[in-house]
Enzyme design. Structure first.
Site: not given
Ligand code: SF4
Length: 212
Positions: A121, A139
């Site tokens: 991420k 996210d």
């Protein structure tokens, strides 16, 4: 899943509501951005900015960070969550960039993910901020809002990312990443989505279901 015409409407509404989609993290060079993204794990961007506004005036290159002791950096990052681990990761990352990549931050996802403290991420957010057109970081806000809108039925981050890449035209991936984050923070909140204030009602699977 959301129809193609509805996706076009959603993109138009987002573009009008959030005309300048970009990260709210402050940075003035790619290494500052990488440090800020590492620091932002489980910490608000606002808190990260508060700390980095001072920090980056003293140090803002891999070389400068690689010379810091862990204790020195910890003292500067105390108001950030998980600051001990993050201090260690940032110094190690700075050393690797300095020694292995001659001071240049790698721009490939897999190379970035080899850096300490940089998971998929973090790497994807970094690349998205640097305008890499191949990433669509997911996210918590992107995950929640895209599912509510009906853009995906994915059950994990990978499935959601794949669905979003399928249904959203690639030239909108980066913008859509930021739009979904902004909308998740401001309107489509985790506990109480403010549907009465939301201009996406007509195109939202979650809202339509509540109204049935
Ligand atoms: S209508 Fe409600 S659930 Fe749908 S995107 Fe807007 S705030 Fe979120």
């Amino acid at each position: 899943m959301t129809k193609k015409d509805d996706i076009t409407k959603i993109i138009d509404i987002f573009a009008e509501k959030y005309p300048q989609p970009e990260t709210s993290l402050n940075y003035s060079n790619p290494f500052e951005l990488l440090v800020a993204v590492i620091l932002s794990a489980q910490t608000t961007d606002k808190q990260v900015n508060k700390v980095t506004n001072k920090l980056f005036k003293e140090y803002n290159t891999p070389e400068e960070f690689s010379r810091l002791s862990r204790q020195e950096l910890q003292n500067k990052l105390k108001s950030v969550g998980l600051y001990r681990n993050k201090s260690k990761y940032i110094i190690e990352t700075a050393k690797i960039i300095q020694n292995k990549h001659r001071g240049a931050i790698p721009r490939k996802l897999n190379d970035l993910m080899e850096l300490p403290g940089v998971g998929k991420k973090t790497a994807a957010v970094f690349l998205a901020c640097c305008s890499d057109k191949d990433t669509f970081p997911v996210d918590t806000h992107v995950y929640r809002v895209s599912k509510r809108l009906g853009l995906t039925r994915g059950q994990n981050v990978k499935e959601v990312e794949n669905d979003l890449k399928d249904v959203i035209p690639q030239n909108h991936w980066i913008n859509m990443h930021y739009w979904l984050i902004n909308h998740g923070r401001e309107v489509c909140k985790a506990r109480n989505p403010q549907c009465d204030k939301c201009s996406l009602q007509d195109y939202c699977a979650y809202y339509t279901k509540q109204e049935d």
